[in-house]
Design a protein around this motif. Structure first.
Motif, mmCIF file in Angstrom:
data_model
loop_
_atom_site.group_PDB
_atom_site.id
_atom_site.type_symbol
_atom_site.label_atom_id
_atom_site.label_comp_id
_atom_site.label_asym_id
_atom_site.label_seq_id
_atom_site.Cartn_x
_atom_site.Cartn_y
_atom_site.Cartn_z
ATOM 1 N N ASP A 211 0.738 -1.141 -0.090
ATOM 2 C CA ASP A 211 0.057 -0.123 0.096
ATOM 3 C C ASP A 211 0.835 1.086 -0.053
ATOM 4 O OD1 ASP A 211 0.132 1.288 2.912
ATOM 5 O OD2 ASP A 211 -0.062 -0.685 3.347
ATOM 6 N N ASN A 212 0.354 2.518 -0.507
ATOM 7 C CA ASN A 212 0.958 3.631 -0.738
ATOM 8 C C ASN A 212 1.135 4.478 0.659
ATOM 9 O OD1 ASN A 212 -1.656 4.622 -0.088
ATOM 10 N ND2 ASN A 212 -1.719 5.760 -2.166
ATOM 11 N N HIS A 213 1.103 3.929 1.852
ATOM 12 C CA HIS A 213 1.471 4.557 3.031
ATOM 13 C C HIS A 213 3.221 3.923 3.070
ATOM 14 C CE1 HIS A 213 1.165 5.410 7.782
ATOM 15 N NE2 HIS A 213 1.711 6.216 7.105
ATOM 16 N N TYR A 214 3.691 4.825 2.456
ATOM 17 C CA TYR A 214 5.122 4.489 2.361
ATOM 18 C C TYR A 214 5.914 4.685 3.785
ATOM 19 C CZ TYR A 214 3.967 4.156 -2.429
ATOM 20 O OH TYR A 214 3.131 3.761 -3.564
ATOM 21 N N GLY A 215 5.320 5.598 4.683
ATOM 22 C CA GLY A 215 6.036 5.803 5.885
ATOM 23 C C GLY A 215 5.783 4.671 6.850
ATOM 24 N N TRP A 216 5.266 3.513 6.570
ATOM 25 C CA TRP A 216 4.862 2.453 6.909
ATOM 26 C C TRP A 216 5.530 1.357 6.338
ATOM 27 C CZ3 TRP A 216 4.031 -0.368 11.047
ATOM 28 C CH2 TRP A 216 3.487 -1.579 11.120
ATOM 29 N N THR A 217 5.001 1.012 4.823
ATOM 30 C CA THR A 217 5.580 -0.115 4.282
ATOM 31 C C THR A 217 6.820 0.156 3.766
ATOM 32 O OG1 THR A 217 4.487 1.181 2.246
ATOM 33 C CG2 THR A 217 3.090 -0.591 3.520
ATOM 34 N N ALA A 250 15.623 3.316 -1.086
ATOM 35 C CA ALA A 250 14.566 3.827 -1.725
ATOM 36 C C ALA A 250 14.515 3.477 -3.180
ATOM 37 C CB ALA A 250 14.433 5.370 -2.021
ATOM 38 N N ASP A 251 15.627 3.426 -3.737
ATOM 39 C CA ASP A 251 16.002 2.867 -5.218
ATOM 40 C C ASP A 251 15.439 1.468 -5.503
ATOM 41 O OD1 ASP A 251 16.724 2.782 -7.758
ATOM 42 O OD2 ASP A 251 18.723 2.177 -7.089
ATOM 43 N N TYR A 252 15.817 0.681 -4.384
ATOM 44 C CA TYR A 252 15.218 -0.843 -4.529
ATOM 45 C C TYR A 252 13.716 -0.827 -4.297
ATOM 46 C CZ TYR A 252 14.077 -5.329 -2.411
ATOM 47 O OH TYR A 252 13.507 -6.443 -2.359
ATOM 48 N N PHE A 253 13.096 -0.057 -3.324
ATOM 49 C CA PHE A 253 11.937 -0.455 -3.012
ATOM 50 C C PHE A 253 11.068 0.292 -4.335
ATOM 51 C CE2 PHE A 253 7.752 1.345 -1.000
ATOM 52 C CZ PHE A 253 7.352 0.143 -0.472
ATOM 53 N N ALA A 254 11.364 1.678 -4.692
ATOM 54 C CA ALA A 254 10.571 2.007 -5.909
ATOM 55 C C ALA A 254 10.667 1.095 -7.230
ATOM 56 C CB ALA A 254 11.295 3.380 -6.206
ATOM 57 N N ARG A 255 11.633 0.461 -7.459
ATOM 58 C CA ARG A 255 12.094 -0.401 -8.474
ATOM 59 C C ARG A 255 11.195 -1.726 -8.199
ATOM 60 N NH1 ARG A 255 17.129 -0.907 -7.881
ATOM 61 N NH2 ARG A 255 17.341 -3.134 -7.083
ATOM 62 N N LEU A 256 10.993 -2.167 -7.152
ATOM 63 C CA LEU A 256 10.064 -3.258 -6.839
ATOM 64 C C LEU A 256 8.570 -2.822 -7.290
ATOM 65 C CD1 LEU A 256 10.648 -6.092 -5.730
ATOM 66 C CD2 LEU A 256 9.925 -5.162 -3.503
ATOM 67 N N LEU A 257 8.257 -1.760 -7.013
ATOM 68 C CA LEU A 257 6.758 -1.323 -7.282
ATOM 69 C C LEU A 257 6.745 -1.047 -8.609
ATOM 70 C CD1 LEU A 257 6.349 0.970 -4.279
ATOM 71 C CD2 LEU A 257 4.930 -1.121 -4.711
ATOM 72 N N ARG A 258 7.634 -0.222 -9.399
ATOM 73 C CA ARG A 258 7.476 0.348 -10.621
ATOM 74 C C ARG A 258 7.616 -0.983 -11.617
ATOM 75 N NH1 ARG A 258 11.272 3.955 -10.663
ATOM 76 N NH2 ARG A 258 12.870 2.577 -10.974
ATOM 77 N N GLN A 413 5.270 14.420 10.353
ATOM 78 C CA GLN A 413 5.802 15.441 9.399
ATOM 79 C C GLN A 413 6.857 14.482 8.344
ATOM 80 O OE1 GLN A 413 5.483 15.918 12.231
ATOM 81 N NE2 GLN A 413 5.516 18.252 12.893
ATOM 82 N N VAL A 414 7.726 13.565 8.950
ATOM 83 C CA VAL A 414 8.533 13.228 8.037
ATOM 84 C C VAL A 414 7.967 11.899 7.358
ATOM 85 C CG1 VAL A 414 10.641 11.716 8.110
ATOM 86 C CG2 VAL A 414 10.401 13.367 9.541
ATOM 87 N N ASP A 415 7.003 11.241 7.897
ATOM 88 C CA ASP A 415 6.077 10.472 7.193
ATOM 89 C C ASP A 415 5.529 10.589 5.767
ATOM 90 O OD1 ASP A 415 4.030 7.880 7.886
ATOM 91 O OD2 ASP A 415 2.823 9.251 6.932
ATOM 92 N N GLN A 416 4.892 12.136 5.956
ATOM 93 C CA GLN A 416 4.305 12.568 4.634
ATOM 94 C C GLN A 416 5.429 12.775 3.434
ATOM 95 O OE1 GLN A 416 1.190 12.951 4.171
ATOM 96 N NE2 GLN A 416 0.924 12.195 6.011
ATOM 97 N N ALA A 421 8.314 11.149 -1.334
ATOM 98 C CA ALA A 421 9.569 10.602 -2.332
ATOM 99 C C ALA A 421 9.508 9.601 -2.754
ATOM 100 C CB ALA A 421 10.690 10.892 -0.941
ATOM 101 N N ILE A 422 8.744 8.384 -2.504
ATOM 102 C CA ILE A 422 8.693 7.094 -2.989
ATOM 103 C C ILE A 422 7.776 7.110 -4.196
ATOM 104 C CG2 ILE A 422 7.866 4.679 -2.954
ATOM 105 C CD1 ILE A 422 10.483 5.321 -1.175
ATOM 106 N N GLU A 423 6.805 7.954 -3.987
ATOM 107 C CA GLU A 423 5.889 8.258 -5.242
ATOM 108 C C GLU A 423 6.551 8.867 -6.434
ATOM 109 O OE1 GLU A 423 1.973 10.075 -4.291
ATOM 110 O OE2 GLU A 423 1.582 10.479 -6.450
ATOM 111 N N LEU A 424 7.236 10.017 -6.025
ATOM 112 C CA LEU A 424 7.826 10.538 -7.388
ATOM 113 C C LEU A 424 8.892 9.628 -7.651
ATOM 114 C CD1 LEU A 424 8.753 13.867 -5.364
ATOM 115 C CD2 LEU A 424 7.390 13.450 -7.402
#
Length: 454
Positions: A211-217, A250-258, A413-416, A421-424
């Motif tokens: 899910d897209n609550h990346y401050g958690w996942t 972040a690179d790894y996680f975003a690559r996994l999703l994309r 605040q950092v969570d947001q 960042a991950i979405e971008l």
């Protein structure tokens, strides 16, 4: 159809027929010997309680049972259950004004320090210590100490009663497909990526979803690569989102999703991510166990007979499951605090939580529920013990202390910023380095605006 009516007995609701039978057998004096609240009926007649809890399996189970509380006490309960982001936005605003719109609210894990230590919630210790308000069989010591800890303030007082203990685990919807392709259940971040890529678009399913609550996942992966949110929470809150470890994670996680996620994965909320893997439209996921344990539910899951579960994958720095505790609390501005406590006490009583576990609730906070045969039996499926994964994850988190970042007042605040960042990165609007440096700068600015010394 005859409707069962309920009355209080020793602080729990029991069918009226059973209570009357017990009274006749033991003598009327037995009932009169209970604390006043235990024998009172309609004691809250004329009181309207406004309660709010985000939508969850627990809130869905609780909703139809609230009529029993209303019938026993005479109170009317307004039970508001918006989605998680909406709930947090509303509650944070309402609590910050010390308003009286709510009498009982969810104490959201990432806001617990902010709400408690700002003086926005009511201490519960006096209610628990008062035998007229809390019978001994409520047994607050039955809650896992690890679930009570986030509900305490810096003054040592208790401000919330935990109803959910969630951890992040991993799951596969089609373990048979993994095995046929020559894979075991992925134990490392490297194996997770390898299996996700190999199975992507096979059997009509995406390789990986979350899910897209990346401050958690995302944070379990951030930790697994050796990064962290702050330099050393809770004492040093300087953000560390632009370190080489954080950028690599972040690179790894975003690559996994994309590369392996379903189309539009950045818009997937927790329920959509769950439905994707529950229906077999995704192969692998890392989410909260409260969601992934539902893969075993044969009444709603298409993959109940093929699903498999495991701990979150281990990275170069180790294994770091996320944990989150949510509880009931009373806003300091509530005009019905005693009544609110009666409701919270009922909603977290042994009877109600045992009933929830019997109905399939997967995130109990009482030791007696976790150790119960009904819970342990329900958490075993296809040879996997999901309860053991949960207990091991909580123990690992307590031992490593890596979740300290999440209960500091500055984390929301950092969570947001992590979400952005991950979405971008996933949508190719920023490189991992650009996005994480942007998140770092924005987090520093947000924290300074909030008065945090960094």
């Amino acid at each position: 159809m005859t409707r069962t009516t309920y009355l209080y007995e020793n602080g729990v609701l029991v069918p009226r027929r059973k209570l009357l039978t017990s009274a006749l057998a033991a003598g009327a004096g037995a009932l009169l010997g209970f604390p006043a609240i235990a024998t009172s009926n309609k004691s809250l007649k004329g009181v309207t309680l406004n309660t709010s809890l985000y939508s969850s399996p627990y809130s869905k189970l609780l909703r139809p049972w609230i009529a029993e509380f209303e019938e026993a006490t005479g109170a009317k309960v307004n039970f508001d259950t918006p989605g998680f982001p909406v709930y947090n936005q509303r509650a944070d605003l309402e609590l910050s004004t010390k308003g009286s719109a709510f009498d009982a609210v969810n104490v959201t894990f990432i806001y617990s320090s902010r709400w408690i230590n700002s003086g926005w919630l009511t201490p519960l210790d006096e209610y628990i210590a008062d035998a007229n308000k809390t019978p001994a069989n409520y047994d607050v010591k039955d809650f896992l100490e690890g679930t009570l800890a986030p509900e305490r303030g810096t003054d040592g007082k208790l401000y919330g009663i935990p109803w959910q203990a969630e951890v992040t685990i991993a799951a596969a919807s089609r373990f048979d497909a993994l095995k046929q392709a020559g894979f075991a259940f992925p134990q490392t971040t490297q194996e997770l990526e390898q299996v996700s890529k190999a199975l992507n678009r096979k059997e009509g399913a995406a390789g990986f979803v979350t899910d897209n609550h990346y401050g958690w996942t995302f944070v379990p992966f951030l930790h697994a690569f050796g990064g962290d949110v702050f330099r050393k929470a809770p004492n040093d809150l300087y953000p560390t989102l632009d370190t080489p470890e954080a950028i690599a994670a972040a690179d790894y996680f975003a690559r996994l999703l994309r590369d392996c996620g379903p189309d539009g994965v950045v818009s997937y909320n927790p329920d959509q991510a769950l439905q994707s893997i529950k229906s077999g439209r995704s192969h692998l996921s890392v989410q909260g166990q409260i969601n992934l344990s539902q893969l075993a539910d044969k009444s709603s899951s298409k993959v109940a007979n093929t699903a498999a579960w495991g701990l979150v994958p281990k990275g170069p720095a180790g294994r770091f499951p996320g944990t989150a505790i949510h509880g009931w609390g009373i806003p300091v501005g509530s005009k019905n605090k005693d009544a609110a406590w009666q409701f919270i006490r009922w909603a977290t009583s042994k009877e109600i939580l045992q009933r929830a576990v019997a109905a399939g609730y997967a995130s109990p906070t009482r030791r007696s529920d976790i150790d119960s045969a009904s819970y342990r039996d329900r958490q075993r499926a296809n040879g996997f013990d999901i309860a053991a994964l949960t207990i091991d994850s909580i123990a690992l988190s307590a031992k490593q202390g890596h979740m300290k970042y999440r209960t500091v007042a500055a984390y929301p605040q950092v969570d947001q910023q992590l979400n952005k960042a991950i979405e971008l990165i996933v949508t190719n609007q920023r490189t991992p380095e650009q996005a994480m440096k942007q998140a770092q700068a924005a987090s520093i600015a947000e924290l300074r605006r909030a008065g945090v010394t960094i």
